[in-house]
Design a protein around this motif. Structure first.
Motif, PDB file in Angstrom:
ATOM      1  N   HIS A   1      -3.836   4.249   2.163  1.00 13.87           N
ATOM      2  CA  HIS A   1      -3.871   3.664   3.510  1.00 13.87           C
ATOM      3  C   HIS A   1      -2.951   4.483   4.397  1.00 13.87           C
ATOM      4  O   HIS A   1      -1.736   4.369   4.283  1.00 13.87           O
ATOM      5  CB  HIS A   1      -3.395   2.205   3.496  1.00 13.87           C
TER       6      HIS A   1
ATOM      7  N   HIS B   1       0.719   5.396  -1.677  1.00 12.84           N
ATOM      8  CA  HIS B   1       0.428   4.393  -0.652  1.00 12.84           C
ATOM      9  C   HIS B   1      -0.258   5.025   0.550  1.00 12.84           C
ATOM     10  O   HIS B   1      -1.254   4.490   1.047  1.00 12.84           O
ATOM     11  CB  HIS B   1       1.709   3.708  -0.206  1.00 12.84           C
TER      12      HIS B   1
ATOM     13  N   GLY C   1      -3.814  -3.272  -2.209  1.00  9.08           N
ATOM     14  CA  GLY C   1      -3.525  -4.118  -1.063  1.00  9.08           C
ATOM     15  C   GLY C   1      -2.164  -4.782  -1.081  1.00  9.08           C
ATOM     16  O   GLY C   1      -1.902  -5.680  -0.284  1.00  9.08           O
ATOM     17  N   ARG C   2      -1.276  -4.332  -1.975  1.00 11.86           N
ATOM     18  CA  ARG C   2       0.060  -4.919  -2.070  1.00 11.86           C
ATOM     19  C   ARG C   2       1.031  -4.142  -1.177  1.00 11.86           C
ATOM     20  O   ARG C   2       1.136  -2.920  -1.298  1.00 11.86           O
ATOM     21  CB  ARG C   2       0.546  -4.905  -3.514  1.00 11.86           C
ATOM     22  N   PRO C   3       1.772  -4.856  -0.315  1.00 11.31           N
ATOM     23  CA  PRO C   3       2.715  -4.161   0.566  1.00 11.31           C
ATOM     24  C   PRO C   3       4.009  -3.810  -0.150  1.00 11.31           C
ATOM     25  O   PRO C   3       4.384  -4.449  -1.130  1.00 11.31           O
ATOM     26  CB  PRO C   3       2.978  -5.186   1.667  1.00 11.31           C
ATOM     27  N   ARG C   4       4.660  -2.784   0.350  1.00 12.51           N
ATOM     28  CA  ARG C   4       6.007  -2.427  -0.097  1.00 12.51           C
ATOM     29  C   ARG C   4       6.785  -2.021   1.138  1.00 12.51           C
ATOM     30  O   ARG C   4       6.281  -1.308   1.995  1.00 12.51           O
ATOM     31  CB  ARG C   4       5.982  -1.262  -1.077  1.00 12.51           C
TER      32      ARG C   4
ATOM     33  N   THR D   1       4.318  -0.065   3.812  1.00 10.68           N
ATOM     34  CA  THR D   1       3.076   0.609   3.458  1.00 10.68           C
ATOM     35  C   THR D   1       2.332  -0.317   2.493  1.00 10.68           C
ATOM     36  O   THR D   1       2.866  -1.324   2.044  1.00 10.68           O
ATOM     37  CB  THR D   1       3.339   1.970   2.780  1.00 10.68           C
ATOM     38  N   VAL D   2       1.095   0.051   2.179  1.00 13.69           N
ATOM     39  CA  VAL D   2       0.255  -0.781   1.311  1.00 13.69           C
ATOM     40  C   VAL D   2      -0.357   0.108   0.234  1.00 13.69           C
ATOM     41  O   VAL D   2      -0.851   1.201   0.521  1.00 13.69           O
ATOM     42  CB  VAL D   2      -0.856  -1.464   2.133  1.00 13.69           C
ATOM     43  N   ASP D   3      -0.338  -0.394  -1.011  1.00 13.82           N
ATOM     44  CA  ASP D   3      -0.908   0.390  -2.110  1.00 13.82           C
ATOM     45  C   ASP D   3      -2.421   0.211  -2.206  1.00 13.82           C
ATOM     46  O   ASP D   3      -3.029  -0.515  -1.418  1.00 13.82           O
ATOM     47  CB  ASP D   3      -0.197   0.077  -3.437  1.00 13.82           C
TER      48      ASP D   3
END
Length: 161
Positions: free
Chosen positions: A67, A63, A30-33, A25-27
């Motif tokens: 998105h 998240h 715009g940072r993915p986890r 997912t993306v916060d």
């Protein structure tokens, strides 16, 4: 491009044989986890949906509020891979939670399991710690390992129009 009615069963079968998926997912920034989750897929000869039983953690909620999309990827040591890029919807209503709980509890091995094994879900499908994510793929890819390791065939791909 492979028609959905050909790729969906191949995707479901490979995903169910692998069971555990790496999910991204993306916060808001715009940072993915990534995390490891256990989707179960439903193909009704016209539509493919994934279901994830999960704890509605603040991170997952934030998240998916930012998105409403998720990437799901499966891999085996023999290099079989499949992936789905999906739109995601939260479900916390009792009816959907019970249906998905039952889908996992009565699912075929190895993807089926008793959700009661998760300590936070000891109260069952209506626990405040139990929620459901519904995945609607808009892109699928299925690549048996022999495609990469032996050059046999090509990956199957599908993208919603």
């Amino acid at each position: 491009m492979t028609p959905l009615d050909q790729i969906a069963p191949a995707f479901r079968d490979m995903a169910h044989s692998i069971v555990w998926a790496s999910v991204a997912t993306v916060d808001r920034e715009g940072r993915p986890r990534t995390r490891i989750l256990h989707p179960i897929w439903q193909w009704d000869d016209s539509e493919l949906f994934g279901w994830i039983a999960t704890v509605p953690s603040p991170v997952k909620r934030a998240h998916l509020d930012a998105h409403r999309e998720m990437a799901v990827s499966y891999w085996t040591p023999s290099q079989d891979t499949c992936s789905a890029e999906c739109a995601v919807q939260w479900h916390t209503d009792d009816e959907t939670c019970r249906q998905v709980w039952d889908r996992f509890a009565n699912g075929p091995e190895p993807v089926g399991y008793d959700p009661h094994i998760i300590p936070m879900w000891s109260d069952g499908a209506t626990s405040e710690h139990f929620a459901v994510l519904r995945l609607t793929p808009y892109r699928l890819r299925v690549m048996p390992g022999a495609v990469m390791t032996a050059g046999e065939g090509e990956p199957l791909t599908w993208k919603a129009s």
